[in-house]
Every structure is written in C-alpha cells, then in structure tokens.
Design a protein around this motif. Structure first.
Motif, short mmCIF file in Angstrom:
data_model
loop_
_atom_site.label_atom_id
_atom_site.label_comp_id
_atom_site.label_asym_id
_atom_site.label_seq_id
_atom_site.Cartn_x
_atom_site.Cartn_y
_atom_site.Cartn_z
N GLN A 13 0.83 -1.29 -0.11
CA GLN A 13 -0.19 -0.14 -0.01
C GLN A 13 0.88 1.21 0.00
OE1 GLN A 13 -2.60 -0.44 3.36
NE2 GLN A 13 -4.33 -0.86 2.11
N ASN A 14 1.97 1.27 0.60
CA ASN A 14 2.98 2.27 0.58
C ASN A 14 3.86 2.27 -0.69
OD1 ASN A 14 2.51 4.01 3.35
ND2 ASN A 14 2.17 1.65 3.92
N LYS A 15 3.62 1.33 -1.52
CA LYS A 15 4.41 1.59 -2.70
C LYS A 15 6.05 1.39 -2.40
CE LYS A 15 0.96 3.88 -5.48
NZ LYS A 15 -0.21 3.59 -4.69
N MET A 16 6.24 0.41 -1.78
CA MET A 16 7.43 0.15 -1.23
C MET A 16 8.00 -1.21 -1.59
SD MET A 16 7.60 1.95 2.48
CE MET A 16 9.09 2.06 2.63
N THR A 17 9.12 -1.55 -1.80
CA THR A 17 9.84 -3.05 -1.79
C THR A 17 10.34 -3.32 -0.63
OG1 THR A 17 11.95 -1.98 -2.42
CG2 THR A 17 10.42 -2.36 -4.18
N GLN A 18 10.86 -4.57 -0.54
CA GLN A 18 11.18 -5.07 0.68
C GLN A 18 12.63 -4.42 1.05
OE1 GLN A 18 11.77 -9.32 0.15
NE2 GLN A 18 9.57 -9.60 0.91
N LYS A 19 13.28 -4.00 -0.01
CA LYS A 19 14.51 -3.35 0.25
C LYS A 19 14.29 -1.99 0.57
CE LYS A 19 17.85 -5.49 -3.31
NZ LYS A 19 18.46 -5.39 -4.51
N ASP A 20 13.22 -1.27 0.34
CA ASP A 20 12.81 -0.07 0.81
C ASP A 20 12.71 -0.10 2.35
OD1 ASP A 20 13.06 1.24 -1.90
OD2 ASP A 20 11.04 1.06 -2.11
N VAL A 21 11.77 -0.93 2.48
CA VAL A 21 11.45 -1.31 4.27
C VAL A 21 12.75 -1.55 4.88
CG1 VAL A 21 9.91 -2.31 5.71
CG2 VAL A 21 8.91 -1.83 3.55
N ALA A 22 13.47 -2.33 4.49
CA ALA A 22 14.59 -2.78 5.25
C ALA A 22 15.67 -1.60 5.45
CB ALA A 22 15.33 -3.92 4.49
N LYS A 23 15.62 -0.71 4.26
CA LYS A 23 16.46 0.11 4.61
C LYS A 23 16.19 1.35 5.71
CE LYS A 23 19.10 3.86 1.96
NZ LYS A 23 19.36 4.41 0.63
N LYS A 24 14.68 1.46 5.60
CA LYS A 24 14.18 2.48 6.53
C LYS A 24 14.20 2.25 8.05
CE LYS A 24 11.66 5.17 3.57
NZ LYS A 24 11.94 6.65 3.54
N ILE A 25 14.04 0.64 8.24
CA ILE A 25 14.16 0.47 9.59
C ILE A 25 15.47 -0.29 10.00
CG2 ILE A 25 11.66 -0.46 9.50
CD1 ILE A 25 12.55 -3.34 9.14
N ASN A 26 16.49 -0.11 9.15
CA ASN A 26 18.03 -0.30 9.14
C ASN A 26 18.19 -1.87 9.61
OD1 ASN A 26 20.53 0.50 9.65
ND2 ASN A 26 20.30 0.74 11.85
N ARG A 27 17.53 -2.68 8.76
CA ARG A 27 17.89 -4.02 8.76
C ARG A 27 18.27 -4.35 7.27
NH1 ARG A 27 18.01 -3.42 13.32
NH2 ARG A 27 16.36 -4.23 15.04
N SER A 28 18.78 -5.55 7.13
CA SER A 28 19.14 -6.12 5.54
C SER A 28 18.02 -6.71 5.02
CB SER A 28 20.04 -7.44 5.90
OG SER A 28 19.48 -8.48 6.37
N HIS A 29 18.00 -6.58 3.75
CA HIS A 29 17.14 -6.83 2.70
C HIS A 29 16.47 -8.34 3.27
CE1 HIS A 29 15.52 -9.02 -0.99
NE2 HIS A 29 14.39 -8.08 -0.86
N GLN A 30 17.45 -9.37 3.32
CA GLN A 30 17.21 -10.57 3.62
C GLN A 30 16.42 -10.71 4.90
OE1 GLN A 30 20.78 -13.02 4.23
NE2 GLN A 30 19.61 -15.06 3.67
N ALA A 31 16.91 -10.19 6.14
CA ALA A 31 16.17 -9.86 7.31
C ALA A 31 14.65 -9.64 7.01
CB ALA A 31 17.03 -9.21 8.45
N TYR A 32 14.45 -8.66 6.36
CA TYR A 32 12.93 -8.08 6.14
C TYR A 32 12.23 -9.19 5.63
CZ TYR A 32 8.60 -5.82 5.40
OH TYR A 32 7.56 -5.70 5.04
#
Length: 114
Positions: A13-32
């Motif tokens: 809904q927020n038009k974000m990729t998993q990588k986008d979210v991972a970056k914003k919450i300071n986690r790796s893409h894999q972790a997210y």
C-alpha cells in the motif's frame, strides 16, 4: 506473532519494496524478507519501527485481517496551522462529517475555533 499478510499489505500500500522497508528500519533486505515470509519474528524495536514507518498502531501488526480492514475505513484529515506545521489525523467517517460540517458552516477560515 506478527501478522505477515498485514505486513506485506502495508508495504505494498505504501508502494515500497522489501529493500525500501529494510533500509528504513535499518535491517538487511534478507532479514526483512524473513519477517515477511514468517521465517523469523522481528524483535520489539523492529516492530516499533515498522509501526512508525507504516503509521499504524503497533497492536494492528498483531491483529487479524478484519481489524486491518476496519482500520482502512478511517479517513485522513490534514490540518495546516500557521507556524505550527502540518498535523495528520485518522478519523472515523462519523467524525469526518463533524469536521466537514464545521468547515461548511464557516464563512471564513478564521471563524473556526477548535
């Protein structure tokens, strides 16, 4: 346990990729990605960051799809104040009608006293 379907829906809904979210919450893409597919449960601090990022109550992330769908029925009202910046409120349809009535009844923006 966090509701992974809601997590995916909020991200999309927020038009974000998993990588986008991972970056914003300071986690790796894999972790997210592991959070979204249910392999790992995010820690408390990460859950707080996700709730802040998606602007939802933290309890919603643990809720059911029904609770999430009900939350989508909320309307957003944005109020800009002189010198106070912008405030965003989520209001029920009933409260939105009250705000609309106040605005409709006012002849002048300066007449409204909240």
């Amino acid at each position: 346990m966090i509701n992974i379907e809601l997590l995916k829906t909020l991200r999309k809904q927020n038009k974000m990729t998993q990588k986008d979210v991972a970056k914003k919450i300071n986690r790796s893409h894999q972790a997210y990605a592991f959070y979204e597919n249910g392999t790992y449960e995010p820690d408390t601090e990460t859950i707080k960051k996700l709730a802040e990022l998606f602007k939802v109550d933290i309890n919603l992330l643990f809720g059911t799809n029904r609770e999430f769908n009900e939350s989508l029925n909320m309307n957003t009202v944005t109020i800009y104040g002189r010198g106070t910046g912008r405030k965003v409120y989520k209001v029920s349809p009933k409260r939105l009608k009250v705000v609309q009535t106040l605005l409709d009844e006012s002849d002048n923006d300066d007449d409204i006293d909240f």
